[in-house]
Design an enzyme around this catalytic site. Sequence first.
Site, mmCIF file in Angstrom:
data_model
loop_
_atom_site.group_PDB
_atom_site.id
_atom_site.type_symbol
_atom_site.label_atom_id
_atom_site.label_comp_id
_atom_site.label_asym_id
_atom_site.label_seq_id
_atom_site.Cartn_x
_atom_site.Cartn_y
_atom_site.Cartn_z
ATOM 1 N N LYS A 216 3.183 -26.512 -30.575
ATOM 2 C CA LYS A 216 4.441 -26.579 -29.821
ATOM 3 C C LYS A 216 5.119 -27.954 -29.879
ATOM 4 C CE LYS A 216 5.356 -23.277 -28.952
ATOM 5 N NZ LYS A 216 5.702 -22.348 -30.086
ATOM 6 N N SER A 217 4.788 -28.700 -30.929
ATOM 7 C CA SER A 217 5.382 -30.029 -31.085
ATOM 8 C C SER A 217 6.581 -30.022 -32.034
ATOM 9 C CB SER A 217 4.330 -30.997 -31.631
ATOM 10 O OG SER A 217 3.236 -31.053 -30.761
ATOM 11 N N GLY A 218 6.926 -28.842 -32.552
ATOM 12 C CA GLY A 218 8.029 -28.775 -33.526
ATOM 13 C C GLY A 218 7.515 -28.565 -34.943
ATOM 14 N N SER B 140 18.089 -26.301 -41.623
ATOM 15 C CA SER B 140 16.941 -26.482 -40.717
ATOM 16 C C SER B 140 17.409 -26.658 -39.275
ATOM 17 C CB SER B 140 16.099 -27.684 -41.150
ATOM 18 O OG SER B 140 16.859 -28.864 -41.058
ATOM 19 N N ARG C 102 12.999 -21.183 -28.685
ATOM 20 C CA ARG C 102 13.289 -20.990 -27.266
ATOM 21 C C ARG C 102 14.509 -21.830 -26.880
ATOM 22 N NH1 ARG C 102 11.707 -23.171 -22.240
ATOM 23 N NH2 ARG C 102 11.038 -25.005 -23.395
ATOM 24 N N LYS C 103 14.324 -23.154 -26.675
ATOM 25 C CA LYS C 103 15.464 -24.002 -26.294
ATOM 26 C C LYS C 103 15.737 -25.118 -27.299
ATOM 27 C CE LYS C 103 15.925 -23.740 -21.308
ATOM 28 N NZ LYS C 103 15.857 -24.548 -20.075
ATOM 29 N N SER D 162 6.712 -25.624 -23.361
ATOM 30 C CA SER D 162 6.939 -24.769 -24.528
ATOM 31 C C SER D 162 5.734 -23.834 -24.735
ATOM 32 C CB SER D 162 7.155 -25.660 -25.762
ATOM 33 O OG SER D 162 7.378 -24.887 -26.904
ATOM 34 N N HIS E 217 -3.202 -27.265 -37.011
ATOM 35 C CA HIS E 217 -3.303 -27.789 -35.645
ATOM 36 C C HIS E 217 -4.724 -28.296 -35.380
ATOM 37 C CE1 HIS E 217 0.546 -26.164 -34.520
ATOM 38 N NE2 HIS E 217 0.179 -24.917 -34.419
HETATM 39 P P1 A3P Z 1 10.847 -25.130 -27.139
HETATM 40 O O1 A3P Z 1 9.881 -24.084 -26.720
HETATM 41 O O2 A3P Z 1 10.836 -26.322 -26.231
HETATM 42 O O3 A3P Z 1 12.217 -24.603 -27.359
HETATM 43 P P2 A3P Z 1 6.056 -25.263 -32.887
HETATM 44 O O4 A3P Z 1 6.800 -24.976 -34.149
HETATM 45 O O5 A3P Z 1 5.111 -26.419 -33.015
HETATM 46 O O6 A3P Z 1 5.435 -24.049 -32.335
HETATM 47 O O7 A3P Z 1 7.122 -25.795 -31.824
HETATM 48 C C1 A3P Z 1 8.056 -24.931 -31.247
HETATM 49 C C2 A3P Z 1 9.109 -25.758 -30.533
HETATM 50 O O8 A3P Z 1 9.957 -26.369 -31.520
HETATM 51 C C3 A3P Z 1 10.010 -24.875 -29.665
HETATM 52 O O9 A3P Z 1 10.379 -25.696 -28.538
HETATM 53 C C4 A3P Z 1 11.187 -24.640 -30.597
HETATM 54 O O10 A3P Z 1 12.389 -24.288 -29.945
HETATM 55 C C5 A3P Z 1 11.307 -26.022 -31.259
HETATM 56 N N1 A3P Z 1 12.050 -25.952 -32.541
HETATM 57 C C6 A3P Z 1 11.812 -25.160 -33.600
HETATM 58 N N2 A3P Z 1 12.752 -25.334 -34.546
HETATM 59 C C7 A3P Z 1 13.607 -26.272 -34.066
HETATM 60 C C8 A3P Z 1 14.795 -26.865 -34.585
HETATM 61 N N3 A3P Z 1 15.294 -26.530 -35.760
HETATM 62 N N4 A3P Z 1 15.420 -27.790 -33.813
HETATM 63 C C9 A3P Z 1 14.917 -28.148 -32.609
HETATM 64 N N5 A3P Z 1 13.802 -27.604 -32.059
HETATM 65 C C10 A3P Z 1 13.153 -26.681 -32.788
#
Ligand code: A3P
Length: 284
Positions: free
Chosen positions: A43-45, A217, A246-247, A128, A98
């Site tokens: 959940k770090s992006g 992206s 999500r957000k 998240s 991970h």
């Molecule tokens: P949120 O739940 O805060 O919206 P992972 O890929 O490690 O599972 O992380 C998911 C998080 O990254 C989610 O955060 C998701 O919305 C965010 N995310 C994914 N793609 C993104 C993008 N293109 N720009 C910004 N945030 C992004």
Amino acid sequence: MSDYIWFEGIPFPAIGTETEILREIRDKFVIRDEDTLLLTYPKSGTNWLIEIVCLIQTKGDPKWVQSVPIWERSPWIESSVGYSLLNKKEDQCLMSSHLPIHLFPKSLFSSKAKVIYLIRNPRDVLVSGYFFWGKTNLVKNPESLEIYFEWFLNGKVPYGSWFEHTRGWMSMREKDNILLLSYEELKKDTRGTIQKICQFLGKKLEPEELDLVLKHSSFQAMKENNMSNFEIIPEDKISNGLHLMRKGQSGDWKNHLTVVQAEAFDKMFQEKMKGFPPELFPWE
Ligand code: A3P
């Protein structure tokens, strides 16, 4: 709702992970000098980083990211499916993980493979994760954010403690083959951070190619891309109405954590991350 698979004290998703394979990965999987590894605590992006690196590889051409599921473009080392895909690849690979450092393939530590470790404010990671994991059948589902908050602080969440994960991988940050990035800098200066990634990977993009990487992206583009937004995962075994996108904001934790929780978190952060310079954490 499932519980976890436990390996060496770390909880892993109950579907798609096997302890025998985790052991084999740690002890026998060979990371090659030419490989590129995208490592994060969940959940770090992670998927954003994967999308960016895939688009850098194609110089902004979206064909690949729009036709192949993200988990096939950059397979997860620790998932049984990803591991078998990686074992079939003969040349250089892009892969994600991970895994905490002590469970990672030992071969990495004597290789020149390029590693990007992406961190994010753990408060946002927590929120998240709460919304994401609760919509899966992969892990134990929390009944409330309050409960998940306790689990998170105690490391009883998928892939274990954020603090241990981050401490472990960040201890490698001085190595030449590691690039440390944060979700927050990626949000604040997406173009500049993509350029940093290109430089690290030895890729040169023309300005219009960089524009395409940014465009394809973006949060909106990924939300609409079924190969990246997890929406092709059928709503049965794994998913229960799961949304990756999500957000996509920094600081959303302020909408969810109470003042008491935020203070408890700060205290834990100070204790656990003692010894690491605060400038490594751009959100603090
Ligand atoms: P949120 O739940 O805060 O919206 P992972 O890929 O490690 O599972 O992380 C998911 C998080 O990254 C989610 O955060 C998701 O919305 C965010 N995310 C994914 N793609 C993104 C993008 N293109 N720009 C910004 N945030 C992004």
